[in-house]
Design a protein around this motif. Structure first.
Motif, PDB file in Angstrom:
ATOM      1  N   ALA A   3       0.827  -1.210   0.000  1.00 13.05           N
ATOM      2  CA  ALA A   3       0.000   0.000   0.000  1.00 13.05           C
ATOM      3  C   ALA A   3       0.861   1.260   0.000  1.00 13.05           C
ATOM      4  O   ALA A   3       0.521   2.266  -0.640  1.00 13.05           O
ATOM      5  N   LEU A   4       1.993   1.214   0.713  1.00 13.58           N
ATOM      6  CA  LEU A   4       2.893   2.368   0.728  1.00 13.58           C
ATOM      7  C   LEU A   4       3.530   2.587  -0.637  1.00 13.58           C
ATOM      8  O   LEU A   4       3.725   3.722  -1.080  1.00 13.58           O
ATOM      9  N   VAL A   5       3.871   1.495  -1.304  1.00 10.81           N
ATOM     10  CA  VAL A   5       4.447   1.608  -2.648  1.00 10.81           C
ATOM     11  C   VAL A   5       3.443   2.257  -3.596  1.00 10.81           C
ATOM     12  O   VAL A   5       3.764   3.190  -4.338  1.00 10.81           O
ATOM     13  N   VAL A   6       2.209   1.769  -3.563  1.00 12.28           N
ATOM     14  CA  VAL A   6       1.164   2.321  -4.437  1.00 12.28           C
ATOM     15  C   VAL A   6       0.946   3.802  -4.140  1.00 12.28           C
ATOM     16  O   VAL A   6       0.906   4.640  -5.044  1.00 12.28           O
ATOM     17  N   GLY A   7       0.820   4.146  -2.852  1.00 14.78           N
ATOM     18  CA  GLY A   7       0.587   5.536  -2.494  1.00 14.78           C
ATOM     19  C   GLY A   7       1.706   6.455  -2.924  1.00 14.78           C
ATOM     20  O   GLY A   7       1.466   7.551  -3.444  1.00 14.78           O
ATOM     21  N   SER A   8       2.949   6.005  -2.742  1.00 11.01           N
ATOM     22  CA  SER A   8       4.095   6.822  -3.124  1.00 11.01           C
ATOM     23  C   SER A   8       4.172   7.019  -4.633  1.00 11.01           C
ATOM     24  O   SER A   8       4.438   8.128  -5.121  1.00 11.01           O
TER      25      SER A   8
END
Length: 256
Positions: A3-8
């Motif tokens: 989720a952090l990868v997608v958000g970034s």
């Protein structure tokens, strides 16, 4: 976290596309969300180094498709060129925690942050705009955004301290919902003076608790993304009172 990868990646691509339109580096018909996405996705994965990414049950391919769908959909908005012209991106602020009107006076604390964007409204006033990605719409109601988070009220306060009467008390969130069919939701929340005051006094209370040594390590699955994890680890193995004091002092030094 996947989720952090997608958000970034979503954040990076949206800002890159909007910056190109705003600066005139690319005309609307030349904007290529897919090309921007490929570069951002590869760079984000490379930045994790040897740290494995936990993608969840659906896997990396599903996360990648969701992220691509979100940026393509957003940068294809009918008003995207007009929006780009109304935005200043990555607006930094650094302000002492002082406000006579809100009766908060802690000059030794400075609030530092970077707004995703500052948007100019039709009446000429400006307000913060923030991009989020979320698995659902829950948590994006007025009560949660006003009273259960600090980001919105503090961003609106910082805008008001910077621009004075040229600032609005509104905060806008553009939330990319990562459902089977990804979609964007626009949420406007008013952050009046009492909401801003509560946020500032919360920071004030936390600061004085830290100075008094009332800071406790709380190990959890969030430790991996905590900016203070090294200070916390350094205090491990000593007595509880010493650990609390060492942790508090390390946090205060980090935040000072």
């Amino acid at each position: 976290s996947g989720a952090l990868v997608v958000g970034s990646v979503v954040d990076t691509v949206l800002k890159a596309g909007l910056h190109q339109l705003r600066s005139g580096d690319a005309r609307l018909e030349e904007l290529d969300p897919g090309r921007l996405f490929e570069g951002a996705w590869d760079a984000e994965l490379a930045s994790t180094g040897d740290v494995p990414v936990t993608w969840g049950a659906k896997g990396a391919d599903a996360a990648r498709k969701t992220a691509l769908a979100l940026v393509t959909q957003y940068l294809s908005r009918e008003d995207i060129l007009d929006l780009a012209r109304r935005l200043d991106l990555d607006v930094r602020f650094e302000l002492p925690l002082v406000d006579d009107d809100l009766d908060v006076h802690v000059p030794q604390v400075r609030l530092v942050g970077i707004l995703d964007a500052m948007e100019e409204l039709p009446d000429g006033r400006r307000h913060p705009l923030d991009w989020k990605t979320s698995a659902s719409r829950s948590g994006y109601d007025d009560e949660t955004l006003q009273f259960r988070t600090l980001q919105g009220p503090l961003y609106v306060w910082a805008t008001a301290r910077t621009l004075g009467e040229g600032a609005s008390t509104r905060m806008t969130y553009h939330v990319g919902i990562k459902t089977a069919k990804p979609t964007w939701r626009e949420i406007d929340v008013d952050m009046p003076h009492d909401v801003q005051q509560r946020a500032l006094r919360t920071v004030d209370a936390i600061f004085h608790a830290m100075m008094a040594g009332h800071v406790y390590a709380q190990p959890s699955f969030l430790c991996g993304s905590c900016s203070h994890r090294e200070a916390c680890k350094a205090a491990t193995g000593v007595g509880m009172r010493m650990q609390i004091d060492a942790f508090a002092k390390a946090i205060v030094r980090t935040c000072a």
